[in-house]
Enzyme design. Structure first.
Site, mmCIF file in Angstrom:
data_model
loop_
_atom_site.group_PDB
_atom_site.id
_atom_site.type_symbol
_atom_site.label_atom_id
_atom_site.label_comp_id
_atom_site.label_asym_id
_atom_site.label_seq_id
_atom_site.Cartn_x
_atom_site.Cartn_y
_atom_site.Cartn_z
ATOM 1 N N ASP A 76 23.175 -12.342 4.303
ATOM 2 C CA ASP A 76 23.525 -13.392 3.256
ATOM 3 C C ASP A 76 25.055 -13.330 2.894
ATOM 4 O O ASP A 76 25.492 -14.199 2.693
ATOM 5 C CB ASP A 76 22.728 -12.652 1.963
ATOM 6 N N MET B 103 8.918 4.648 4.961
ATOM 7 C CA MET B 103 9.012 3.411 4.665
ATOM 8 C C MET B 103 10.415 3.166 3.633
ATOM 9 O O MET B 103 10.870 2.225 3.871
ATOM 10 C CB MET B 103 7.757 2.768 3.969
ATOM 11 N N GLU B 104 10.607 4.088 3.005
ATOM 12 C CA GLU B 104 11.873 3.989 2.112
ATOM 13 C C GLU B 104 13.162 4.017 3.033
ATOM 14 O O GLU B 104 13.991 3.312 2.688
ATOM 15 C CB GLU B 104 11.848 5.263 1.149
ATOM 16 N N LEU C 34 0.846 -1.178 -0.037
ATOM 17 C CA LEU C 34 -0.056 0.101 -0.030
ATOM 18 C C LEU C 34 0.948 1.177 -0.037
ATOM 19 O O LEU C 34 0.319 2.301 0.336
ATOM 20 C CB LEU C 34 -1.007 0.084 1.167
ATOM 21 N N CYS C 35 2.361 1.154 -0.284
ATOM 22 C CA CYS C 35 2.924 2.213 -0.183
ATOM 23 C C CYS C 35 2.917 3.012 -1.569
ATOM 24 O O CYS C 35 2.497 2.386 -2.543
ATOM 25 C CB CYS C 35 4.664 1.993 -0.036
ATOM 26 N N HIS C 36 3.157 4.324 -1.838
ATOM 27 C CA HIS C 36 2.867 4.813 -3.071
ATOM 28 C C HIS C 36 4.234 4.931 -3.707
ATOM 29 O O HIS C 36 5.377 4.733 -3.195
ATOM 30 C CB HIS C 36 2.653 6.511 -2.815
#
EC number: 4.6.1.17
Length: 270
Positions: A240, A225-226, A187-189
């Site tokens: 990793d 969020m970014e 739901l992020c733009h």
């Protein structure tokens, strides 16, 4: 002659009179001790509490449905609930103290949900419409920590890991992760980022890698969020790159440290 005739008629009718009495008496005794009959009696009582009368012994066709207790039956509600309509519905159909408390709790849930911009009035997920917002300068800073342990920490410090430069690869991965946020978080733009910074620092105090990520843009929605995706992907990349040396590596403390811009203004954890 008449007396004899009366006696004969009485004797002929006696079995017909006595037999139902005997059956009723026997049935009553058996009913009191037959668990199946007791269950039926309990069912009849429950049916009476719901419908206002016991089922008719002549079958369901003779039941008087006009006397149903409508207050016991409520209409089915849609799975997608409009909370405001539900509150008004419960207010109109309930009046007891317990029901009032339930309505108040229901209203609180609806109020809390109205604060979640990604949740619609019916509880469904939605992408927020930001078209009416003004463009503004927005920034966000996030961080996380990757705990390596002493042996792996020494290998990373000496750049001796088999896959190569751990910190260099993780830095590029974090920047790329920030640019892919809208593809990873549903739901992020899709934001036109103007800057992304990811820094990784070895911390000898707890044999960890401290990761810091910053994102910025000029737009209608924030970049929190970014920034958090940047440090998360960088942390996963460190894992990793080092997992061949140890599986006992943990990624912790992923969090937003501060943000600026937008209608809500500035915020800082400190």
């Amino acid at each position: 002659m008449i007396s004899t005739l009366r006696r004969a008629v009485f004797l002929r009718r006696f079995p017909a009179v006595v037999s139902p009495i005997k059956r009723a008496f026997s049935s009553r005794i058996d009913d009191e001790f037959d668990p199946q009959i007791m269950n039926i009696n309990e069912l009849n009582q429950e049916m009476q509490s719901i419908f206002g009368q016991e089922p008719s012994p002549d079958g369901p066709g003779t039941m008087d449905f006009s006397e149903l207790k409508s207050s016991k039956i409520e209409p089915l509600r849609s799975k997608n609930i409009d909370f405001r309509q539900q509150i008004e519905y419960h207010k109109s159909t309930h009046s007891s103290k317990n029901d009032s408390q339930a309505i108040e709790q229901y209203a609180k849930v609806a109020s809390d949900m109205s604060k979640l911009t990604h949740v619609g009035i019916a509880g469904e997920a939605q992408m927020v419409d930001v078209s009416s917002k003004d463009n503004s300068k927005r920034t966000a800073l996030a961080c996380c920590k990757v705990i390596l342990g002493k042996r792996v920490f020494d290998l990373v410090l000496a750049n001796q890991m088999g896959k190569g430069d751990v910190l260099g690869v993780a830095k590029i991965a974090g920047i790329n992760g920030a640019k892919q946020t809208s593809s990873l978080i549903p739901l992020c733009h899709n934001i036109a980022l103007t800057h992304v910074r990811v820094d990784l620092r070895l911390n000898p105090e707890d044999f960890s890698v401290d990761i810091e990520g910053e994102a910025s843009c000029t737009g209608k929605t924030g970049v929190e969020m970014e920034a958090m995706t940047a440090v998360s992907v960088a942390g996963l990349t460190v894992y990793d790159m080092c997992k061949a040396a140890s599986k006992d590596i943990s990624i912790t403390d992923v969090r937003l440290e501060r943000k600026t811009g937008g209608k809500s203004g500035s915020w800082s954890r400190l």
